[in-house]
Motif scaffolding. Structure first.
Motif, mmCIF file in Angstrom:
data_model
loop_
_atom_site.group_PDB
_atom_site.id
_atom_site.type_symbol
_atom_site.label_atom_id
_atom_site.label_comp_id
_atom_site.label_asym_id
_atom_site.label_seq_id
_atom_site.Cartn_x
_atom_site.Cartn_y
_atom_site.Cartn_z
ATOM 1 N N ASP A 150 -11.773 12.687 41.194
ATOM 2 C CA ASP A 150 -13.376 12.557 40.677
ATOM 3 C C ASP A 150 -13.438 11.502 39.583
ATOM 4 O O ASP A 150 -14.406 10.744 39.512
ATOM 5 C CB ASP A 150 -13.809 13.904 40.540
ATOM 6 C CG ASP A 150 -14.004 14.834 41.674
ATOM 7 O OD1 ASP A 150 -14.298 14.301 42.838
ATOM 8 O OD2 ASP A 150 -13.866 16.131 41.445
ATOM 9 N N LYS A 151 -12.577 11.845 38.461
ATOM 10 C CA LYS A 151 -12.514 11.183 37.264
ATOM 11 C C LYS A 151 -12.353 9.573 37.643
ATOM 12 O O LYS A 151 -12.870 8.520 37.138
ATOM 13 C CB LYS A 151 -11.477 11.345 36.403
ATOM 14 C CG LYS A 151 -11.955 12.736 35.665
ATOM 15 C CD LYS A 151 -10.906 13.264 34.644
ATOM 16 C CE LYS A 151 -11.118 14.462 34.065
ATOM 17 N NZ LYS A 151 -10.088 14.927 33.440
ATOM 18 N N ASP A 188 -6.863 12.796 38.777
ATOM 19 C CA ASP A 188 -8.098 13.342 39.263
ATOM 20 C C ASP A 188 -8.971 12.310 39.881
ATOM 21 O O ASP A 188 -9.277 11.621 39.015
ATOM 22 C CB ASP A 188 -8.742 14.074 38.006
ATOM 23 C CG ASP A 188 -10.160 14.618 38.332
ATOM 24 O OD1 ASP A 188 -10.730 14.363 39.172
ATOM 25 O OD2 ASP A 188 -10.350 15.597 37.377
ATOM 26 N N ARG A 217 -13.029 7.977 40.599
ATOM 27 C CA ARG A 217 -14.212 7.441 41.088
ATOM 28 C C ARG A 217 -15.191 7.084 39.987
ATOM 29 O O ARG A 217 -16.253 6.115 40.047
ATOM 30 C CB ARG A 217 -14.796 8.175 42.080
ATOM 31 C CG ARG A 217 -13.925 8.318 43.605
ATOM 32 C CD ARG A 217 -14.639 9.214 44.642
ATOM 33 N NE ARG A 217 -14.503 10.738 44.411
ATOM 34 C CZ ARG A 217 -13.491 11.452 44.808
ATOM 35 N NH1 ARG A 217 -12.400 10.725 45.501
ATOM 36 N NH2 ARG A 217 -13.473 12.635 44.760
ATOM 37 N N GLU A 218 -15.554 8.040 39.150
ATOM 38 C CA GLU A 218 -16.345 7.762 37.986
ATOM 39 C C GLU A 218 -16.040 6.707 37.132
ATOM 40 O O GLU A 218 -16.892 5.809 37.012
ATOM 41 C CB GLU A 218 -16.647 8.933 37.277
ATOM 42 C CG GLU A 218 -17.532 9.017 36.315
ATOM 43 C CD GLU A 218 -17.772 10.422 35.282
ATOM 44 O OE1 GLU A 218 -17.747 10.271 33.836
ATOM 45 O OE2 GLU A 218 -17.256 11.348 35.892
#
Length: 164
Positions: free
Chosen positions: A69-70, A67, A72-73
């Motif tokens: 998004d995860k 994922d 990048r976070e």
């Protein structure tokens, strides 16, 4: 065959490992099937590139999907994407393309690992070959690589829409 540099690295670091020969398996899920284990026991390496051009080895269960998004976070970066084979092939000269091992210290890359793998007892890993895998204790891998850990995969409901 597992390349000599990988075997020497593990031996020098006193990390016990088992070698598992298997029919040629290109994908991590094929590897799990060839070894007759669940895809959650096989850790696959996914090479990514961040906004600052840094390459990372992301280690996730074979049955899961990264994922971004995860990622990048977890890395605090505005951008992360799959690295192209041209961007990383030269870093793993003795390895078959697609069988990159998760040994970042050996290859000069940081490692980001899905937190679910840290709870496993043993990990089955790609180690440069599509016909042989390595098994190591998860605790040995964690001590060896000191990966950054985070939740990195799509929720199971997101991975297989319509399959419950």
């Amino acid at each position: 065959m597992i390349p000599e540099p990988i075997q020497h690295y593990l031996q020098q670091q006193h990390v016990p490992f088992l070698r598992h020969w298997h029919p040629r398996a290109v994908t991590a899920q094929e590897l799990a099937q060839a070894l007759h284990v669940t895809g959650y026991r096989v850790a696959k390496s996914v090479i990514i590139r961040t906004a600052d051009q840094q390459l990372w080895i992301c280690v996730i269960p074979a049955a899961d999907t990264l994922d971004f998004d995860k990622v990048r976070e977890a890395l605090g970066t505005p951008e992360a994407r799959l690295a192209t084979e041209d961007e990383f092939a030269d870093l793993f000269p003795e390895c078959e393309l697609g069988a990159e091992p998760p040994f970042g210290h050996l290859y000069g890359l940081p490692v980001l690992m899905d937190e679910s793998l840290g709870q496993a007892e043993d990990l089955l890993l790609r180690a440069g070959s599509h016909e042989e895998a390595l098994e190591v204790h998860a605790s040995d891998f964690l001590n060896l690589e000191s990966p950054r850990k985070a939740s990195l995969v799509l929720e199971r409901s997101e991975q297989n829409p319509g399959h419950h």
